[in-house]
Design a protein around this motif. Structure first.
Motif, PDB file in Angstrom:
ATOM      1  N   LEU A  53       0.840  -1.198   0.000  1.00  0.00           N
ATOM      2  CA  LEU A  53       0.000   0.000   0.000  1.00  0.00           C
ATOM      3  C   LEU A  53       0.877   1.251   0.000  1.00  0.00           C
ATOM      4  O   LEU A  53       1.988   1.230   0.533  1.00  0.00           O
ATOM      5  CB  LEU A  53      -0.891   0.018   1.246  1.00  0.00           C
ATOM      6  N   PRO A  54       0.408   2.338  -0.573  1.00  0.00           N
ATOM      7  CA  PRO A  54       1.170   3.594  -0.501  1.00  0.00           C
ATOM      8  C   PRO A  54       1.506   3.939   0.946  1.00  0.00           C
ATOM      9  O   PRO A  54       0.684   3.766   1.850  1.00  0.00           O
ATOM     10  CB  PRO A  54       0.230   4.618  -1.129  1.00  0.00           C
ATOM     11  N   SER A  55       2.708   4.421   1.145  1.00  0.00           N
ATOM     12  CA  SER A  55       3.210   4.666   2.498  1.00  0.00           C
ATOM     13  C   SER A  55       2.860   6.064   3.001  1.00  0.00           C
ATOM     14  O   SER A  55       2.333   6.908   2.271  1.00  0.00           O
ATOM     15  CB  SER A  55       4.723   4.478   2.521  1.00  0.00           C
ATOM     16  N   VAL A 103      -0.736  -0.967   9.235  1.00  0.00           N
ATOM     17  CA  VAL A 103      -0.960  -1.680   7.974  1.00  0.00           C
ATOM     18  C   VAL A 103      -0.058  -1.086   6.899  1.00  0.00           C
ATOM     19  O   VAL A 103       0.615  -1.807   6.161  1.00  0.00           O
ATOM     20  CB  VAL A 103      -2.445  -1.595   7.563  1.00  0.00           C
ATOM     21  N   ARG A 104      -0.032   0.222   6.831  1.00  0.00           N
ATOM     22  CA  ARG A 104       0.836   0.910   5.875  1.00  0.00           C
ATOM     23  C   ARG A 104       2.209   1.163   6.496  1.00  0.00           C
ATOM     24  O   ARG A 104       2.336   1.350   7.713  1.00  0.00           O
ATOM     25  CB  ARG A 104       0.231   2.246   5.455  1.00  0.00           C
ATOM     26  N   THR A 105       3.210   1.204   5.679  1.00  0.00           N
ATOM     27  CA  THR A 105       4.557   1.557   6.138  1.00  0.00           C
ATOM     28  C   THR A 105       4.614   3.050   6.445  1.00  0.00           C
ATOM     29  O   THR A 105       4.072   3.868   5.711  1.00  0.00           O
ATOM     30  CB  THR A 105       5.600   1.186   5.076  1.00  0.00           C
ATOM     31  N   ILE A 106       5.281   3.374   7.541  1.00  0.00           N
ATOM     32  CA  ILE A 106       5.459   4.768   7.952  1.00  0.00           C
ATOM     33  C   ILE A 106       6.936   5.140   7.820  1.00  0.00           C
ATOM     34  O   ILE A 106       7.803   4.463   8.365  1.00  0.00           O
ATOM     35  CB  ILE A 106       5.002   4.984   9.404  1.00  0.00           C
ATOM     36  N   ASN A 154       7.004   4.926  -2.621  1.00  0.00           N
ATOM     37  CA  ASN A 154       5.575   4.862  -2.947  1.00  0.00           C
ATOM     38  C   ASN A 154       4.745   5.626  -1.908  1.00  0.00           C
ATOM     39  O   ASN A 154       3.812   5.099  -1.293  1.00  0.00           O
ATOM     40  CB  ASN A 154       5.101   3.406  -3.033  1.00  0.00           C
ATOM     41  N   VAL A 155       5.076   6.897  -1.731  1.00  0.00           N
ATOM     42  CA  VAL A 155       4.426   7.715  -0.705  1.00  0.00           C
ATOM     43  C   VAL A 155       3.025   8.126  -1.159  1.00  0.00           C
ATOM     44  O   VAL A 155       2.842   8.628  -2.266  1.00  0.00           O
ATOM     45  CB  VAL A 155       5.271   8.964  -0.386  1.00  0.00           C
ATOM     46  N   GLY A 156       2.052   7.924  -0.293  1.00  0.00           N
ATOM     47  CA  GLY A 156       0.675   8.295  -0.605  1.00  0.00           C
ATOM     48  C   GLY A 156       0.228   9.580   0.054  1.00  0.00           C
ATOM     49  O   GLY A 156      -0.706  10.233  -0.411  1.00  0.00           O
TER      50      GLY A 156
END
Length: 446
Positions: free
Chosen positions: A92-94, A157-160, A189-191
Motif C-alpha cells: 500500500l502507498p506509504s 498496515v501501511r509503512t510509515i 511509494n508515498v501516498g
C-alpha cells in the motif's frame, strides 16, 4: 547553619511525600520532555548548523524504537535521516512524516532564556528554545507518538517513513528538494506527506493545504550623481523612494483585507522590504555630500495559489513600481509551479486523507479551524510538485506564533497534547485501506 533532628525528620517526610506524588505518568512525561530538551539543545542554527550532532541524536532515538534507519547525503555534510516502520501491507502507498532539523539564527541578548538551553519556566511551563515551534517539536512528536503506539502493541498496515531533512530554512534545495526528486523517494511509494504548520493563538488547530508562492524582487534605480546640496529631478534615490511608496500602498491595501477579516493572511499577496542598498561608503560611514548614481531595494513577495491573475503582479511591477521611464529596472525571481498549475492538496471529502486527519484530531479531543493556505514556504511544496498530497500541521493550540521570533517557546502541556494527537493521526492513517475498482486511489490530490 545547623538543623535539629526534628528538622531533618520533617524535611525527609516532605521529600518522601513529594516522591510518592510522582505517578508513573508524571515520570514518563518527564522523560518525554527531557528528550525534547536534548534535541532543542543541539545548535542547528544557520549559518553553521550542527547537523552531525542532530543526526546522532535522531539515530539514537530510532534505535531505542527499533526503527530502520538510513543516513543519506545528497550534498556533503548535510545528512538526511530516514526512518522506517514497516507495515503489515507494504504494497500500500506509504505515509511520510517530514520535519527539518535546521533552525534560523538568533540574537541571544534579546532572549529571556538562552536560546539553546531549552529551559522550562517553572511558573508557566513554557519551554524556551529556538526550534521549539519551528519545527523540532514536530519531529520529536512523531517519534514519541510512535513510541506510544509501539508500547500499546499497535501494528501499522501501511509503512510509515519519518524524514529529518536539512536546509529548509534556506530553501530546502539540498534537503527536501533532492529527496523528493530522488529515485529512493519514488521507490517509497508515498501516498501522503505530513509537514509543518503554524501555531494557533486560539484553541483550534490549523490545517494547511497549500502555500503561497515565493518571489524575490530587486528594484534598481539609476540617475546622475550630484552634490548633496543640490535639488535634481529623477535622481536614483528620488525614483526609488517613489517606488517604495507605491509598493507600500499596495501592501497596505492587501493588509487591510486581512485586518478587516475579509481574507486570511495566506489568501493575499504580501510584499515586505528586505533590504535597501544605496550611498557611497567612506571610512567613517557614508559620503554625505554626494547623491548616489544607483540605489536598490529588495522585496519578499508571497502570492497565493488562488490568485486570479498572477501575471498582473508582474505588469504592476513593470508599469508602477519600476517603470523604465524613470530609469528603473527590476529582477524578479520566482518559484516555479508544476506545469504552471497551483500546487494545492484537496481539502474536502474527495481527499480521504483530509477526512482522516480531521476525524483523528477530533477523536483526540482537539478542535479544527477552517482549511488554510500557508502564508510562507515549507518543504511540502516539493512533495506536492511530485503529485503527492501534503498537509501542513503542527499541533500547537493556545500558542502565540513565534517562529523566527525572539523568545520562541512551546508550553510543555501543548507539546504533550500534540503527541496524543499524532498518535491518533498515525493510527488512522496507517490503518486506512481504500479500494476502488481493485486499485488504491489515494492520489486524488491536485
Amino acid at each position: 547553619m545547623t538543623m535539629s533532628f526534628d528538622g531533618f525528620r520533617r524535611l525527609f517526610s516532605f521529600i518522601s511525600i513529594a516522591l510518592l506524588l510522582r505517578t508513573p505518568s508524571t515520570i514518563a512525561d518527564d522523560s518525554v520532555l527531557s528528550r525534547f530538551q536534548q534535541y532543542l539543545q543541539i545548535n542547528t542554527a544557520h549559518p553553521s548548523p550542527n547537523y552531525r550532532q542532530a543526526a546522532d541524536f535522531i539515530l539514537s532515538q530510532a534505535k531505542s524504537l527499533s526503527l530502520e534507519s538510513r543516513t543519506i547525503e545528497f550534498v556533503e555534510n548535510k545528512p538526511l535521516i530516514l526512518l522506517k516502520w514497516t507495515g503489515k501491507n507494504p504494497d500500500l502507498p506509504s505515509i511520510l512524516l517530514n520535519s527539518h532539523t535546521d533552525v534560523v539564527t538568533v540574537e541571544p541578548h534579546k532572549w529571556s532564556y538562552p536560546p539553546f538551553d531549552a529551559a522550562i519556566d517553572p511558573q508557566n511551563g513554557n519551554i524556551y528554545a529556538r526550534g521549539s515551534q519551528d519545527m523540532k517539536c514536530v519531529g520529536l512528536q512523531y517519534l514519541e507518538a510512535i513510541r506510544k503506539l509501539k508500547d500499546s502493541k499497535f501494528e501499522p498496515v501501511r509503512t510509515i517513513y519519518i524524514s529529518f531533512v536539512p536546509d529548509e530554512e534556506i530553501g530546502g534545495l539540498d534537503g527536501a528538494k533532492e529527496f523528493a526528486n530522488s529515485k529512493m523517494f519514488d521507490e517509497m511509494n508515498v501516498g501522503i506527506v505530513l509537514d509543518e504548520g503554524l501555531a494557533s493563538p486560539e484553541d483550534k488547530y490549523r490545517l494547511f493545504y497549500a502555500e503561497r508562492r515565493a518571489m524575490a524582487l530587486v528594484i534598481k534605480a539609476t540617475g546622475a550623481p550630484g552634490h548633496g546640496a543640490k535639488l535634481y529631478d529623477n535622481t536614483a534615490m528620488e525614483n526609488l523612494l517613489k517606488s517604495i511608496e507605491s509598493v507600500r500602498r499596495f501592501r497596505a491595501s492587501q493588509f487591510d483585507l486581512v485586518k478587516a477579516g475579509l481574507k486570511a493572511e495566506g489568501e493575499v499577496v504580501s510584499v515586505n522590504m528586505a533590504f535597501l542598498k544605496a550611498g557611497t561608503p567612506s571610512p567613517t560611514g557614508f559620503v554625505m555630500n554626494l547623491q548616489p548614481s544607483e540605489a536598490q531595494a529588495g522585496f519578499d513577495i508571497r502570492v497565493p495559489p488562488t490568485a486570479d491573475d498572477p501575471a498582473s503582479l508582474e505588469r504592476r511591477i513593470a508599469e508602477e513600481w519600476a517603470p523604465a521611464s524613470r530609469n528603473m529596472s527590476f529582477e524578479l525571481r520566482q518559484f516555479k509551479q508544476k506545469n504552471g498549475k497551483p500546487l494545492m492538496t484537496a481539502h474536502d471529502s474527495s481527499n480521504p486523507w483530509w477526512s482522516l486527519i480531521e476525524e483523528a484530531i477530533i477523536k483526540a479531543k482537539g478542535k479544527i479551524g477552517k482549511p488554510e493556505i500557508f502564508p510562507a514556504s515549507t518543504d511540502a511544496r516539493y512533495f506536492r510538485m511530485k503529485g503527492v498530497p501534503a498537509i501542513g500541521f503542527s499541533p500547537m493550540a493556545n500558542t502565540p506564533i513565534l517562529l523566527h521570533d525572539h523568545n520562541e517557546f512551546l508550553n510543555k502541556e501543548e507539546y504533550l497534547k500534540g503527541i496524543e494527537v499524532y498518535e491518533s493521526i498515525l493510527k488512522a492513517f496507517s490503518s486506512f485501506v481504500e479500494a476502488k475498482n481493485g486499485k488504491d486511489s489515494l492520489r486524488d490530490e491536485l
